[in-house]
Motif scaffolding. Structure first.
Motif, PDB file in Angstrom:
ATOM      1  N   SER A   1       1.064  -1.385  -0.049  1.00 13.92           N
ATOM      2  CA  SER A   1      -0.185   0.218  -0.241  1.00 13.92           C
ATOM      3  C   SER A   1       1.248   1.489  -0.008  1.00 13.92           C
ATOM      4  N   MET A   2       0.229   2.054  -0.596  1.00 16.00           N
ATOM      5  CA  MET A   2       1.143   3.970  -1.042  1.00 16.00           C
ATOM      6  C   MET A   2       0.850   4.625  -1.323  1.00 16.00           C
ATOM      7  N   ASP A   3       1.039   5.349  -0.307  1.00 13.85           N
ATOM      8  CA  ASP A   3       0.156   7.037  -0.627  1.00 13.85           C
ATOM      9  C   ASP A   3       1.117   7.749  -1.657  1.00 13.85           C
TER      10      ASP A   3
ATOM     11  N   ASN B   1      -4.399   6.561  -1.899  1.00 17.38           N
ATOM     12  CA  ASN B   1      -3.798   5.210  -1.224  1.00 17.38           C
ATOM     13  C   ASN B   1      -3.701   4.029  -2.209  1.00 17.38           C
TER      14      ASN B   1
ATOM     15  N   LYS C   1      -7.287   2.502  -0.964  1.00 18.32           N
ATOM     16  CA  LYS C   1      -7.789   2.582  -0.017  1.00 18.32           C
ATOM     17  C   LYS C   1      -8.725   3.245   0.793  1.00 18.32           C
ATOM     18  N   LYS C   2      -8.134   4.325   0.477  1.00 18.16           N
ATOM     19  CA  LYS C   2      -8.322   5.991   1.510  1.00 18.16           C
ATOM     20  C   LYS C   2      -7.873   7.159   0.501  1.00 18.16           C
ATOM     21  N   THR C   3      -8.083   8.231   1.066  1.00 18.60           N
ATOM     22  CA  THR C   3      -7.660   9.301   0.542  1.00 18.60           C
ATOM     23  C   THR C   3      -7.767  10.615   1.320  1.00 18.60           C
ATOM     24  N   ARG C   4      -6.602  11.094   1.067  1.00 20.01           N
ATOM     25  CA  ARG C   4      -6.643  12.314   2.064  1.00 20.01           C
ATOM     26  C   ARG C   4      -6.368  13.731   1.630  1.00 20.01           C
TER      27      ARG C   4
ATOM     28  N   GLN D   1     -12.024   7.886   2.516  1.00 20.05           N
ATOM     29  CA  GLN D   1     -11.790   7.756   3.059  1.00 20.05           C
ATOM     30  C   GLN D   1     -11.854   6.139   3.717  1.00 20.05           C
ATOM     31  N   ASP D   2     -11.161   5.034   3.473  1.00 18.44           N
ATOM     32  CA  ASP D   2     -11.021   4.157   4.520  1.00 18.44           C
ATOM     33  C   ASP D   2     -12.391   2.846   3.707  1.00 18.44           C
TER      34      ASP D   2
ATOM     35  N   ILE E   1      -4.443  13.222  -1.654  1.00 15.38           N
ATOM     36  CA  ILE E   1      -3.118  11.732  -1.905  1.00 15.38           C
ATOM     37  C   ILE E   1      -4.590  10.732  -1.622  1.00 15.38           C
TER      38      ILE E   1
ATOM     39  N   THR F   1      -3.441   0.540  -3.556  1.00 15.20           N
ATOM     40  CA  THR F   1      -2.944  -1.501  -2.903  1.00 15.20           C
ATOM     41  C   THR F   1      -2.358  -2.101  -4.106  1.00 15.20           C
TER      42      THR F   1
END
Ligand SMILES: Nc1nc2c(ncn2[C@@H]2O[C@H](COP(=O)(O)OP(=O)(O)OP(=O)(O)O)[C@@H](O)[C@H]2O)c(=O)[nH]1
Ligand SMILES: [Mg+2]
Lengths: 365, 387
Positions: B27-29, B111, B98-101, B81-82, B109, B113
């Protein structure tokens, strides 16, 4: 068929002869080129003259019918010279006539007053009478009275001499009487000549007709033998609406006559020839007219020629016992002769006076 | 057989597909601007940030793989998110968001996988711009005559999404259509922005007849970053060059008579017409007509000389001739001129002996006789009466 000799002597005689020939050809200007002469009879025409120019002037007479007598410069109204000329040429003239054969009758046309015609005619008539037995009539033209003493004198002597021959009749034509025929001398001559031609052709046609009720040459001879052997013609042509009576009357009136005559007083015999279509010829009228005439003049020879579709024509011939007009003419002529004589004597004495004056005088040069 | 094929396909899949079955995931941002992409395995799989919703914190990502090889359709997935979302399906989870920020209006940003042995790379929006040039070649006239000039037009349209630069046009001349002017170097706007087009023309002259093909135009160009070089080719154009029209004069000579059956001595009118039916003037024209013995010229002429007879125009020669001998005749007028000569043969003139139709005049005899008789009579009468 009659054999007729027709002679025209001198200018006047030639011209009247030419007028007769012209009329016999039909009278048209060019009729001589196509027409035949309408004579019933055998007509021999001869024109005799001393003047060549007079003969040349003729238009309707054949060249062989023109006889020229060459004589100096003509005879110039001098009857003595004329007579001399005739005598010199007599044989030639007679031979010319002889060559034409035999004749039953002859007519000689001439003026009484000229030189040639008036001197030849009496001599020629005399010669012919001695040789032949056929009757010879002379148609004589009298001059205009004012033409001069010489013409009057000539005419008187001519007539006189002619009557001394045994001529069978003289038919008179008087220029003076017919003066009114034309407005000038030339047209007057032409119409007088034409009048003579009309009457002459009518006459010979009547004489040669074989119809009944006609006059013949014998009748004509008898007529002419009576009286003074003088005669003249009357003639008239009727219109469509003119009665035959009027036509007959007109022929005897001065308008129809060729010489001044009082027919009832002066005529001894008469001949009346009527021609035309039947419808114009009322026999009663004719008879009554002829009766009136014969009760005045004696015997009247009457002839009627029926010609289909032709207008009425009347020829009257009077033989005269006397003529007042002719007597008058003679008197005038004698006056003229006297005048001539006086003139001559005056000239003669004038000459004698001159001769006396010049006696013994010689011209000095 | 069928089993076999399925087996083969299976083996093919196993060999060609990167090991998607590997259990190891990483998993990476990835901080991405809108339009930026993450290229996995050199772009075999691509994930692109399409848009964002900064209020909700959403980021839409476009997932795709090399359609030709992986067989999956591209798919747009929402990152939140999640709340994971996977590609190509939720069962076959190869790549998942997987998620955002830190979602802004143009940035997020995300994330992701993905299998841990995969290589990855962030490709910015700029780096994605690729030019694509379409070259068309046309001529103003596909059919020309020799010596005529043809305009050749080269139109280049940039149908890509990036400007094309360093455009190099290679135009090959051919000997039948010679370019006019100096060099054959069509000029095109450089750089040529995406969606735009430009064209240039040049002129060539046809020098010989035939059908000729103007070869392809080859174009070489670069993208804006000058990293990638591309080529493009135009269509070919064929031009037909017609053989030049040859202009020559052509004379025709005709001869006609007003009548062809004549009696000896009768006159005939002959008409000779010389006409130039060619398309060039005829020069030094010489008409020669020999008259056969037995015919003679009365008037006019049967010969003539002309310096020039223009196309379409006519010269006429007329003559009256007469036959002096009985016979059949033809005339053969010869016309010699700059571009050739021509001889023509006339219709036959048939000359027969003159026949006088006496019967025609028979009726005149009685008339003449009558006239003679009339004249004779008139003369005779005239003689008779002239003294
Ligand atoms: N009715 C009529 N009379 C004429 C004609 N010619 C002349 N006279 C008349 O005739 C007379 C003259 O006679 P002429 O016949 O001319 O003379 P001649 O007989 O030829 O004689 P000379 O000429 O003298 O040799 C005159 O009285 C004229 O008036 C005519 O044509 N018709
Ligand atoms: Mg006299």
């Amino acid at each position: 068929m009659l054999n007729i000799l027709l002679l025209g002597i001198g200018q006047c005689g030639n011209r009247i002869l030419d007028a007769i020939n012209h009329l016999s050809l039909g009278g048209g200007r060019f009729s001589k080129y196509y027409s035949q002469q309408q004579y019933v009879s055998n007509v021999q025409t001869i024109a005799i003259n001393t003047a060549l120019n007079d003969l040349k002037e003729l238009k309707h007479t054949r060249a062989k019918d023109r006889v020229h007598i060459p004589y100096l410069h003509g005879v110039g109204a001098n009857r003595n010279i004329g007579k001399q000329c005739f005598i010199e040429n007599r044989d030639m003239i007679l031979r010319t006539i002889e060559e034409r054969g035999n004749f039953d009758v002859a007519f000689v046309i001439t003026s009484a007053s000229g030189g040639t015609g008036s001197s030849f005619t009496p001599l020629l008539v005399k010669e012919l009478k001695e040789r032949y037995s056929f009757p010879i009539y002379s148609i004589i033209v009298l001059p205009f009275r004012e033409e001069g003493t010489l013409y009057m004198q000539n005419a008187a002597f001519c007539l006189q001499e002619l009557r001394e021959t045994s001529v069978d009749g003289v038919i008179l034509v008087d220029n003076q009487f017919l003066k009114q025929a034309g407005k000038d001398i030339k047209t007057a001559y032409d119409s007088i000549n034409r009048m003579v031609a009309d009457r002459f052709l009518f006459l010979i046609r009547a004489l040669d007709s074989e119809m009944m009720m006609v006059t013949d040459l014998g009748d004509f001879n008898t007529l002419m033998a009576s009286g003074a052997r003088l005669a003249t013609f009357g003639f008239a042509k009727g219109g469509k609406n003119q009665s035959i009576k009027d036509v007959i009357k007109e022929s005897m009136s001065p308008r129809g006559l060729l010489f001044s005559t009082q027919p009832y007083e002066e005529a001894v015999r008469a001949m009346i020839i009527i021609q035309g279509d039947k419808k114009y010829l009322d026999i009663n009228e004719i008879t009554s007219e002829v009766e009136t005439l014969s009760s005045n003049v004696g015997h009247v020879f009457k002839g009627v020629l029926i010609r289909n579709r032709e207008e009425p024509q009347v020829l009257t011939i009077f033989s005269l016992s006397a003529s007042e007009e002719l007597d008058k003419f003679y008197l005038e002529a004698i006056e003229a002769i006297k005048k001539e004589k006086e003139q001559k004597e005056r000239t003669k004495s004038q000459k004698e006076v001159a001769n006396d004056l010049f006696k013994g005088i010689e011209p000095e040069y | 057989m069928k089993k076999h094929a399925i087996l083969t396909l299976l083996i093919f899949f196993l060999v060609s597909t990167p090991s998607v079955f590997a259990a190891d995931k990483t998993s990476m941002d990835f901080p991405l601007n809108v339009g930026d992409s993450v290229y996995f395995e050199d772009g075999y799989y691509k994930v692109k940030l399409v848009r964002t919703d900064d209020v909700m914190g959403f980021a839409w990502l476009n997932f795709s793989c090399d359609t030709m090889r992986c067989g999956y359709d591209p798919k747009e997935l929402k990152g939140y998110q999640d709340e994971p979302n996977c590609y190509p399906t939720s069962l076959n989870q190869i790549i998942c968001i997987k998620k955002t920020r830190e979602v802004t209006s143009n940035r997020a940003i995300v994330n992701l996988t993905f299998p841990s042995d995969w290589s990855w790379q962030i490709i910015t929006a700029e780096e994605l711009k690729m030019p694509k040039l379409v070259v068309r070649k046309t001529v103003d006239k596909p059919r020309v005559k020799v010596d005529e000039i043809v305009q050749v037009k080269i139109t280049i349209e940039n149908t890509g999404n990036g400007s094309a630069t360093g455009i190099d046009i290679d135009e090959i001349p051919i000997t039948a259509l010679i370019p006019m002017g100096e060099e054959l170097e069509p000029k095109i706007r450089d750089p040529l922005p995406a969606g735009e087009s430009d064209s240039d023309t040049y002129l060539v002259q046809a020098v010989k007849s035939g059908t000729f093909t103007i070869p392809k135009t080859s174009v070489r160009y670069w993208d804006e970053s000058r990293k990638n070089e591309y080529t493009a080719e135009s269509n070919t154009v064929s031009v037909t060059v017609l053989a030049p029209e040859v202009k020559v004069s052509k004379l025709t000579t005709t001869i006609q008579f007003d009548k062809e059956n004549v009696t000896r001595g009768e006159e005939i009118t002959a008409t000779i017409l010389i006409r130039n039916v060619g398309d060039a003037p005829a020069n030094d024209v010489d008409l020669i007509t020999r008259l056969p013995p037995g015919l003679e010229l009365v008037s006019g002429a049967l010969e003539d000389k002309y310096h020039e007879i223009k196309p379409g125009s006519t010269r006429e020669v007329k003559a009256v001739i007469r036959a002096v001998k009985v016979g059949n005749y033809t005339l053969t007028p010869r016309t010699v001129y700059s571009d050739g000569e021509t001889t023509t043969t006339s219709p036959v003139i048939i000359v027969t002996e003159e026949v006088v139709e006496y019967t025609k005049y028979l009726y005149l005899i009685p008339i003449l006789l009558i006239l003679l008789i009339i004249i004779a009579i008139v003369i005779k009468r005239h003689r008779e009466y002239s003294f």
